[in-house]
Write a protein that holds these residues in place. Structure first.
Motif, PDB file in Angstrom:
ATOM      1  N   SER A  63       0.852  -1.191   0.000  1.00  0.00           N
ATOM      2  CA  SER A  63       0.000   0.000   0.000  1.00  0.00           C
ATOM      3  C   SER A  63       0.893   1.248   0.000  1.00  0.00           C
ATOM      4  CB  SER A  63      -0.893   0.008   1.246  1.00  0.00           C
ATOM      5  OG  SER A  63      -1.725  -1.135   1.278  1.00  0.00           O
ATOM      6  N   GLY A  64       0.575   2.193  -0.846  1.00  0.00           N
ATOM      7  CA  GLY A  64       1.408   3.384  -0.973  1.00  0.00           C
ATOM      8  C   GLY A  64       2.390   3.304  -2.119  1.00  0.00           C
ATOM      9  N   ASP A  65       2.721   2.093  -2.574  1.00  0.00           N
ATOM     10  CA  ASP A  65       3.543   1.933  -3.764  1.00  0.00           C
ATOM     11  C   ASP A  65       2.698   2.215  -5.002  1.00  0.00           C
ATOM     12  OD1 ASP A  65       5.645   1.167  -2.180  1.00  0.00           O
ATOM     13  OD2 ASP A  65       5.499  -0.967  -2.620  1.00  0.00           O
ATOM     14  N   THR A  66       3.345   2.257  -6.149  1.00  0.00           N
ATOM     15  CA  THR A  66       2.661   2.426  -7.426  1.00  0.00           C
ATOM     16  C   THR A  66       3.112   1.336  -8.386  1.00  0.00           C
ATOM     17  OG1 THR A  66       2.456   4.831  -7.183  1.00  0.00           O
ATOM     18  CG2 THR A  66       2.329   3.953  -9.418  1.00  0.00           C
ATOM     19  N   VAL A  67       2.162   0.729  -9.086  1.00  0.00           N
ATOM     20  CA  VAL A  67       2.496  -0.211 -10.156  1.00  0.00           C
ATOM     21  C   VAL A  67       2.249   0.489 -11.485  1.00  0.00           C
ATOM     22  CG1 VAL A  67       2.095  -2.310  -8.824  1.00  0.00           C
ATOM     23  CG2 VAL A  67       0.186  -1.262 -10.024  1.00  0.00           C
ATOM     24  N   LEU A  68       3.234   0.409 -12.360  1.00  0.00           N
ATOM     25  CA  LEU A  68       3.192   1.080 -13.660  1.00  0.00           C
ATOM     26  C   LEU A  68       2.805   0.051 -14.713  1.00  0.00           C
ATOM     27  CD1 LEU A  68       6.513   3.092 -13.233  1.00  0.00           C
ATOM     28  CD2 LEU A  68       4.184   3.828 -12.687  1.00  0.00           C
ATOM     29  N   PHE A  69       1.595   0.140 -15.202  1.00  0.00           N
ATOM     30  CA  PHE A  69       1.038  -0.863 -16.108  1.00  0.00           C
ATOM     31  C   PHE A  69       0.959  -0.337 -17.543  1.00  0.00           C
ATOM     32  CE2 PHE A  69      -1.695  -3.669 -13.031  1.00  0.00           C
ATOM     33  CZ  PHE A  69      -0.523  -4.144 -12.467  1.00  0.00           C
ATOM     34  N   HIS A  70       1.090  -1.279 -18.487  1.00  0.00           N
ATOM     35  CA  HIS A  70       0.832  -0.984 -19.889  1.00  0.00           C
ATOM     36  C   HIS A  70      -0.633  -1.239 -20.246  1.00  0.00           C
ATOM     37  CE1 HIS A  70       5.133  -2.205 -19.720  1.00  0.00           C
ATOM     38  NE2 HIS A  70       5.290  -1.253 -20.618  1.00  0.00           N
ATOM     39  N   HIS A  71      -1.324  -1.960 -19.386  1.00  0.00           N
ATOM     40  CA  HIS A  71      -2.670  -2.442 -19.713  1.00  0.00           C
ATOM     41  C   HIS A  71      -3.548  -2.309 -18.473  1.00  0.00           C
ATOM     42  CE1 HIS A  71      -5.805  -5.522 -20.435  1.00  0.00           C
ATOM     43  NE2 HIS A  71      -5.603  -5.281 -21.714  1.00  0.00           N
ATOM     44  N   GLN A  72      -4.779  -1.848 -18.654  1.00  0.00           N
ATOM     45  CA  GLN A  72      -5.699  -1.682 -17.528  1.00  0.00           C
ATOM     46  C   GLN A  72      -6.350  -3.016 -17.187  1.00  0.00           C
ATOM     47  OE1 GLN A  72      -6.558   1.191 -15.599  1.00  0.00           O
ATOM     48  NE2 GLN A  72      -7.444  -0.457 -14.377  1.00  0.00           N
ATOM     49  N   PRO A  73      -6.107  -3.566 -16.006  1.00  0.00           N
ATOM     50  CA  PRO A  73      -6.757  -4.824 -15.640  1.00  0.00           C
ATOM     51  C   PRO A  73      -8.241  -4.627 -15.357  1.00  0.00           C
ATOM     52  CG  PRO A  73      -5.461  -3.988 -13.800  1.00  0.00           C
ATOM     53  CD  PRO A  73      -5.200  -3.077 -14.958  1.00  0.00           C
ATOM     54  N   GLU A  74      -8.989  -5.691 -15.512  1.00  0.00           N
ATOM     55  CA  GLU A  74     -10.432  -5.623 -15.294  1.00  0.00           C
ATOM     56  C   GLU A  74     -10.736  -5.302 -13.835  1.00  0.00           C
ATOM     57  OE1 GLU A  74     -13.852  -8.925 -15.702  1.00  0.00           O
ATOM     58  OE2 GLU A  74     -12.727  -8.575 -17.551  1.00  0.00           O
ATOM     59  N   ASP A  75     -11.718  -4.432 -13.612  1.00  0.00           N
ATOM     60  CA  ASP A  75     -12.054  -3.990 -12.252  1.00  0.00           C
ATOM     61  C   ASP A  75     -12.390  -5.164 -11.334  1.00  0.00           C
ATOM     62  OD1 ASP A  75     -11.624  -1.383 -12.974  1.00  0.00           O
ATOM     63  OD2 ASP A  75     -13.745  -0.890 -13.237  1.00  0.00           O
ATOM     64  N   GLU A  76     -13.123  -6.138 -11.848  1.00  0.00           N
ATOM     65  CA  GLU A  76     -13.488  -7.308 -11.034  1.00  0.00           C
ATOM     66  C   GLU A  76     -12.250  -8.050 -10.550  1.00  0.00           C
ATOM     67  OE1 GLU A  76     -17.879  -8.662 -12.704  1.00  0.00           O
ATOM     68  OE2 GLU A  76     -16.087  -9.719 -13.369  1.00  0.00           O
ATOM     69  N   PHE A  77     -11.251  -8.160 -11.425  1.00  0.00           N
ATOM     70  CA  PHE A  77     -10.023  -8.850 -11.032  1.00  0.00           C
ATOM     71  C   PHE A  77      -9.272  -8.060  -9.962  1.00  0.00           C
ATOM     72  CE2 PHE A  77      -5.394  -9.414 -11.663  1.00  0.00           C
ATOM     73  CZ  PHE A  77      -5.296 -10.738 -11.243  1.00  0.00           C
ATOM     74  N   VAL A  78      -9.194  -6.756 -10.134  1.00  0.00           N
ATOM     75  CA  VAL A  78      -8.494  -5.920  -9.158  1.00  0.00           C
ATOM     76  C   VAL A  78      -9.161  -6.034  -7.788  1.00  0.00           C
ATOM     77  CG1 VAL A  78      -7.883  -3.550  -8.536  1.00  0.00           C
ATOM     78  CG2 VAL A  78      -7.639  -4.322 -10.909  1.00  0.00           C
ATOM     79  N   ALA A  79     -10.491  -6.019  -7.749  1.00  0.00           N
ATOM     80  CA  ALA A  79     -11.210  -6.150  -6.480  1.00  0.00           C
ATOM     81  C   ALA A  79     -10.958  -7.516  -5.853  1.00  0.00           C
ATOM     82  CB  ALA A  79     -12.708  -5.946  -6.712  1.00  0.00           C
ATOM     83  N   TYR A  80     -10.885  -8.536  -6.683  1.00  0.00           N
ATOM     84  CA  TYR A  80     -10.600  -9.893  -6.212  1.00  0.00           C
ATOM     85  C   TYR A  80      -9.207  -9.970  -5.573  1.00  0.00           C
ATOM     86  CZ  TYR A  80      -9.140 -14.825  -6.838  1.00  0.00           C
ATOM     87  OH  TYR A  80      -8.639 -16.099  -6.662  1.00  0.00           O
ATOM     88  N   VAL A  81      -8.214  -9.366  -6.225  1.00  0.00           N
ATOM     89  CA  VAL A  81      -6.851  -9.379  -5.684  1.00  0.00           C
ATOM     90  C   VAL A  81      -6.805  -8.686  -4.328  1.00  0.00           C
ATOM     91  CG1 VAL A  81      -4.483  -8.593  -6.031  1.00  0.00           C
ATOM     92  CG2 VAL A  81      -5.781  -9.508  -7.965  1.00  0.00           C
ATOM     93  N   GLU A  82      -7.499  -7.569  -4.209  1.00  0.00           N
ATOM     94  CA  GLU A  82      -7.479  -6.824  -2.948  1.00  0.00           C
ATOM     95  C   GLU A  82      -8.014  -7.671  -1.799  1.00  0.00           C
ATOM     96  OE1 GLU A  82      -8.310  -2.338  -1.359  1.00  0.00           O
ATOM     97  OE2 GLU A  82      -9.464  -3.054  -3.065  1.00  0.00           O
ATOM     98  N   VAL A  83      -9.067  -8.434  -2.050  1.00  0.00           N
ATOM     99  CA  VAL A  83      -9.628  -9.308  -1.014  1.00  0.00           C
ATOM    100  C   VAL A  83      -8.659 -10.444  -0.693  1.00  0.00           C
ATOM    101  CG1 VAL A  83     -11.479 -10.930  -0.481  1.00  0.00           C
ATOM    102  CG2 VAL A  83     -12.013  -8.754  -1.574  1.00  0.00           C
ATOM    103  N   GLU A  84      -8.111 -11.082  -1.724  1.00  0.00           N
ATOM    104  CA  GLU A  84      -7.234 -12.233  -1.520  1.00  0.00           C
ATOM    105  C   GLU A  84      -5.936 -11.853  -0.817  1.00  0.00           C
ATOM    106  OE1 GLU A  84      -7.422 -15.397  -1.781  1.00  0.00           O
ATOM    107  OE2 GLU A  84      -9.393 -15.583  -2.707  1.00  0.00           O
ATOM    108  N   ARG A  85      -5.376 -10.706  -1.148  1.00  0.00           N
ATOM    109  CA  ARG A  85      -4.115 -10.286  -0.525  1.00  0.00           C
ATOM    110  C   ARG A  85      -4.253 -10.127   0.975  1.00  0.00           C
ATOM    111  NH1 ARG A  85      -0.253  -5.911  -2.562  1.00  0.00           N
ATOM    112  NH2 ARG A  85      -1.258  -4.886  -0.812  1.00  0.00           N
ATOM    113  N   GLY A  86      -5.352  -9.497   1.387  1.00  0.00           N
ATOM    114  CA  GLY A  86      -5.576  -9.276   2.811  1.00  0.00           C
ATOM    115  C   GLY A  86      -4.507  -8.440   3.475  1.00  0.00           C
ATOM    116  N   GLN A  87      -3.930  -7.486   2.747  1.00  0.00           N
ATOM    117  CA  GLN A  87      -2.833  -6.658   3.278  1.00  0.00           C
ATOM    118  C   GLN A  87      -3.172  -5.171   3.138  1.00  0.00           C
ATOM    119  OE1 GLN A  87       0.829  -7.773   1.337  1.00  0.00           O
ATOM    120  NE2 GLN A  87       0.328  -9.944   1.430  1.00  0.00           N
ATOM    121  N   GLY A  88      -4.391  -4.809   3.483  1.00  0.00           N
ATOM    122  CA  GLY A  88      -4.775  -3.412   3.348  1.00  0.00           C
ATOM    123  C   GLY A  88      -5.089  -3.055   1.911  1.00  0.00           C
ATOM    124  N   THR A  89      -5.029  -1.772   1.608  1.00  0.00           N
ATOM    125  CA  THR A  89      -5.374  -1.320   0.269  1.00  0.00           C
ATOM    126  C   THR A  89      -4.307  -1.713  -0.746  1.00  0.00           C
ATOM    127  OG1 THR A  89      -4.321   0.811   0.678  1.00  0.00           O
ATOM    128  CG2 THR A  89      -6.694   0.630   1.149  1.00  0.00           C
TER     129      THR A  89
END
Length: 432
Positions: A63-89
Motif C-alpha cells: 500500500s502506498g507503492d505504485t504499479v506502472l502498467f501498460h494495460h488496464q486490468p479488469e475492475d473485477e479482477f483488481v477487487a478480487y486481488v485486494e480481497v485475496e491479498r488481505g494486506q490493506g489497500t
C-alpha cells in the motif's frame, strides 16, 4: 553475513524507507538477441498476453507503492486481488507506456525516497529512471545484460568450478556437426542449441533426433558461415530446481528454493513452492547457491537473481544452468505464498492458454473454474493473473493459478483438472 530462507522477502526487495514504483518490462530481453541463427516462432498474441503478466505486481507491491502498467486490468479482477491479498489497500495503479509523461505525474510522499523496481534493468529503464529522479537499487545495465547471457554464464560457472552439463561453443557448421556427433557418442539422445538470451524456453532449440539436427544445420548454413552458438547435451532431468537469491553489499540471502515444472522441450509451466528435497541435496544446493551469490557480490552486483538448476537421472546436481539477473514470477509471489504456507502444506502455480468466440469476464471465468476444480475447505486456488486479448475475432486468455492444499492426492487431482480445463463452445453455451 549470510542467511538461508529469510522470513520477510519483501524487506530485501524494497527498503522500508522508500516508496516503490514497480515496473514489469517482461519482454525487453528479446531485443538482446540481435542475430537469429535458428528458427524462432514469434506469436504476437502471446506477446500481448505476456505484457499483462504485469498484474503479478499487485501481489508484491505494498500500500502506498505504485504499479506502472501498460494495460488496464479488469475492475473485477483488481477487487478480487485486494480481497485475496488481505494486506490493506492495493498499490496505486497507473496505466501508461514507458517514457510517457503520465508516469512522471505520480505523486509520492516527500519524506520517502522514490525507488524504481523494474522486472529487468535495461539501458532504457536506467535512463528513464534517471530522467525522472527515481533511484535504482543497481544501475549497471551492461552487467545485467551479461548476467542474463547464457554464454557468459556458462564461461563464468566453468571458471569458478561449478559442475556443468556437457556443452561446447561452436563457430562453424562443421564444428556443430562434429560436436553433435560427439554428444551422441557420449550416450545422449538429445541436444539443445542455445542463443545468448531468452527465458522460459525462448532462445533455445531442442534437437530430439538426427533429422532435426540436419534441418537445423541446413537452416544455419543459409544464414552464416561463421558464428558463435552453444550446443549442449540434453541431460535427462529428474528435477528442475530454482533458487531465488538476494545479493546486498554486505549480505547474501537465499530467499527460496522452488521446483519448476518443465515440459519436455524446456518450456516452463509452473512452480512448486514447497518441494520435498532430501536433506543432503538441499544442503549441497544451498551451499552452491550461496557461493554463487558471494561471487556475484564480489563483482559488485546488487539485487535479486533467479538460478535455474537441474538434477539429472543419475542424481548429479548441475547447480547453474541459467541465471536470470532480474525478478521472476516466483519473486513477485513469494511474500503472498509465504503467508499461505502457514496454513497449507502444498503450493504450486500453473497456467493455461485458452481461447473462445466471446469475451468471458473475470467473474464468469472464475465461476467456470469453480465448477471444474471443485475447491473445498482444505484445497483452494487463487487466480493471480487474468490476461485477455482479442485477435482475429477470438478472445485469447492466459490465466495463472496458485493452488493451495493440505492433502497430496486431492491437491494433485485439482491441478490435473485445471490442466484439462477448456472454455465452452458457443454450441455448448446455447445448449444450456
Amino acid at each position: 553475513m549470510t542467511s538461508y530462507i529469510t522470513e520477510s522477502p519483501i524487506q530485501l526487495l524494497k527498503p522500508a524507507s522508500s516508496i516503490a514504483f514497480w515496473y514489469a518490462n517482461m519482454n525487453d530481453d528479446q531485443a538482446w538477441n540481435t542475430r537469429k541463427y535458428f528458427p524462432v516462432l514469434n506469436d504476437p498474441v502471446q506477446a500481448q498476453l505476456v505484457v499483462q503478466q504485469e498484474q503479478q505486481l499487485l501481489w508484491v507491491a505494498e500500500s502506498g507503492d505504485t504499479v506502472l502498467f501498460h494495460h488496464q486490468p479488469e475492475d473485477e479482477f483488481v477487487a478480487y486481488v485486494e480481497v485475496e491479498r488481505g494486506q490493506g489497500t492495493l498499490p496505486y495503479i497507473q496505466v501508461s507506456l514507458i517514457g510517457d509523461s503520465g508516469f512522471n505525474a505520480v505523486q509520492h510522499k516527500q519524506d520517502k525516497e522514490a525507488l524504481l523496481l523494474p522486472f529487468l534493468l535495461t539501458e532504457q529503464v536506467r535512463q528513464w529512471s534517471q530522467d525522472n529522479g527515481w533511484k535504482l537499487r543497481y544501475d549497471d545495465a551492461d552487467y545485467v545484460r551479461k548476467l542474463n547471457d547464457k554464454y557468459q554464464v556458462r564461461r563464468f560457472v566453468e571458471k569458478n568450478g561449478f559442475a556443468v552439463t556437457k556443452g561446447y561453443f561452436c563457430h562453424t557448421p562443421e564444428q556443430l556437426e562434429e560436436t553433435y556427433q560427439m554428444i551422441r557418442e557420449q550416450g545422449f539422445t538429445q541436444a539443445v542449441l542455445k542463443s545468448p538470451h531468452g527465458s522460459s524456453g525462448k532462445g533455445l532449440s531442442v534437437l530430439d533426433s538426427e533429422l532435426a539436427f540436419k534441418k537445423m544445420i541446413a537452416f544455419i548454413r543459409r544464414r552464416a558461415a561463421t558464428f558463435e552458438l552453444l550446443l549442449e547435451a540434453w541431460h535427462p532431468i529428474k528435477r528442475s530446481l530454482n533458487a531465488q537469491i538476494s545479493i546486498q553489499p554486505q549480505e547474501v540471502h537465499l530467499l527460496a528454493i522452488t521446483e519448476q515444472r518443465i515440459q519436455e522441450r524446456g518450456v516452463y509451466v509452473g512452480t512448486d513452492y514447497a518441494p520435498q528435497i532430501p536433506a543432503a541435496l538441499r544442503e549441497t544446493y544451498e551451499k552452491e547457491m550461496l557461493r554463487l551469490g558471494h561471487l556475484l557480490q564480489q563483482q559488485g552486483y546488487i539485487g535479486v537473481i533467479g538460478v535455474d538448476s537441474i538434477v539429472d537421472e543419475l542424481g548429479d546436481l548441475y547447480p547453474v544452468i541459467e541465471i536470470n539477473g532480474r525478478f521472476t514470477q516466483v519473486t513477485y509471489l513469494l511474500p503472498y505464498v509465504e503467508t499461505q504456507l502457514r496454513t497449507y502444506a502444498y503450493a504450486e502455480s500453473r497456467y493455461i492458454r485458452v481461447d473462445a468466440e466471446r469475451k468471458y469476464t473475470f467473474s464468469e471465468l472464475k465461476a467456470l473454474l469453480d465448477e471444474a476444480l471443485e475447491p473445498d475447505t482444505r484445497h483452494r486456488y487463487v487466480i493471480y493473473t487474468y490476461a485477455v486479448h482479442l485477435h482475429a475475432e477470438r478472445w485469447h486468455y492466459r490465466v495463472f493459478l496458485l493452488f493451495l492444499g493440505q492433502d497430496a492426492v486431492s491437491f494433485q487431482q485439482m491441478i490435473e483438472r485445471f490442466e484439462r480445463f477448456t472454455l465452452p463452445s458457443m454450441e455448448e453455451v446455447d445448449g444450456k
